[in-house]
Write an enzyme that holds these catalytic residues in place. Sequence first.
Site, PDB file in Angstrom:
ATOM      1  CD  GLU A  45       0.290 -19.237  -8.659  1.00 55.87           C
ATOM      2  OE1 GLU A  45       0.405 -19.756  -7.524  1.00 55.87           O
ATOM      3  OE2 GLU A  45       0.847 -18.167  -8.957  1.00 55.87           O
ATOM      4  CE1 TYR A 128      -1.394 -17.882  -3.515  1.00 55.95           C
ATOM      5  CE2 TYR A 128      -1.189 -19.955  -4.727  1.00 55.95           C
ATOM      6  CZ  TYR A 128      -0.732 -18.679  -4.444  1.00 55.95           C
ATOM      7  OH  TYR A 128       0.356 -18.180  -5.112  1.00 55.95           O
ATOM      8  CG  ASP A 146       2.614 -16.778  -1.470  1.00 56.02           C
ATOM      9  OD1 ASP A 146       2.692 -15.707  -0.822  1.00 56.02           O
ATOM     10  OD2 ASP A 146       3.407 -17.056  -2.395  1.00 56.02           O
ATOM     11  CB  CYS A 208      12.212  -3.243   2.229  1.00 60.08           C
ATOM     12  SG  CYS A 208      10.446  -3.652   2.131  1.00 60.08           S
TER      13      CYS A 208
END
Length: 358
Positions: A45, A128, A146, A208
């Site tokens: 991360e 985050y 994000d 999707c």
Amino acid sequence: MRDDELSAELLAWYDIHARELPWRVGPAARKAGERPDPYRVWLSEVMLQQTTVAAVKDYFHRFTTLWPDVGALAAAEDARVMGEWAGLGYYARARNLLKCARAVAADHGGRFPDSRAALLALPGIGPYTAAAIAAIAFDRPETVVDGNVERVMSRLFAVETPLPTAKPDLTALAARLTPPERPGDHAQAVMDLGATICTPRNPACGICPWRAPCLARAEGIAAALPRKLPKTPKPTRLGRAYLGRRTDGAWLLERRPETGLLGGMLGWPGSDWAETEPFSAPPAEADWRPLGAEVRHTFTHFHLRLDLWVVDLPVDCIPDRGQFLAPAAFRPSDLPTVMRKAFDLARPAFDPPGNARG
């Protein structure tokens, strides 16, 4: 479709289409009982901030080979870590990486805390990253947001408020969809959806899993979202770098201050970078000559044009600034990108074609 149904649809898609990433424990492995390593989650991360997955993979492999756990990283030499980080950019991350590893080793027995609040107290971990580690490594129901998640939420709910103004609303929408079960997989699923299907340009809406409930697709505006406020033009700063090499092959370098841009990294002595020409004196008395070439590099908030000067220095040179690094100890790959660009441009002045050193 209810929020829990949306989450279930996405997790079903993720179970089949999850990306294979070196720091990830995939859904099948999770189901079999394998748990993510908080150290690898944290390291990935931090590396992925402002950086692409493709760029990070080799760095992640090298770091985890050299330092397989947080204790090993905590014990590493600063210069070695900074050198291995060179090229990833945003070098404050590398400094904070070491501070965080040492805090975990010294204050937490080498184990990352498992709550967002405790993670936030560690050096270099912001909202985050704390949410991502808590969710992915420990399955805490935290909302991870994000750029991919912002884009997916803006399209799913047709949010036309531009970024960054829309950030609080998009975070609230993402929180609505975060399930109490498998929140780590859900967080990674939304990020994968944004990275592979709901992409910035030409989203693949036809495949999707959220195509039916997606309001932006229904309104025909998916590709236009998220909207963004106009960017302020970046200023251009000027600077000068001095590249000197002794006749024995040693290079004159200096380590930049710990705080500030490129903090703690090796670089060429030079001037400050400003919108005027604050060119400082050379780091050693010598017949410096302009290379006739400049480095152009873009940082987050400004463009840089770096004028290069070069010289061959005698073995007995005593510089006013910096120190000499022997050829065996000098690795151009340890330099941050802007300094490596300078080296690549200047090296032919020291090693003419046909006479290059190994």
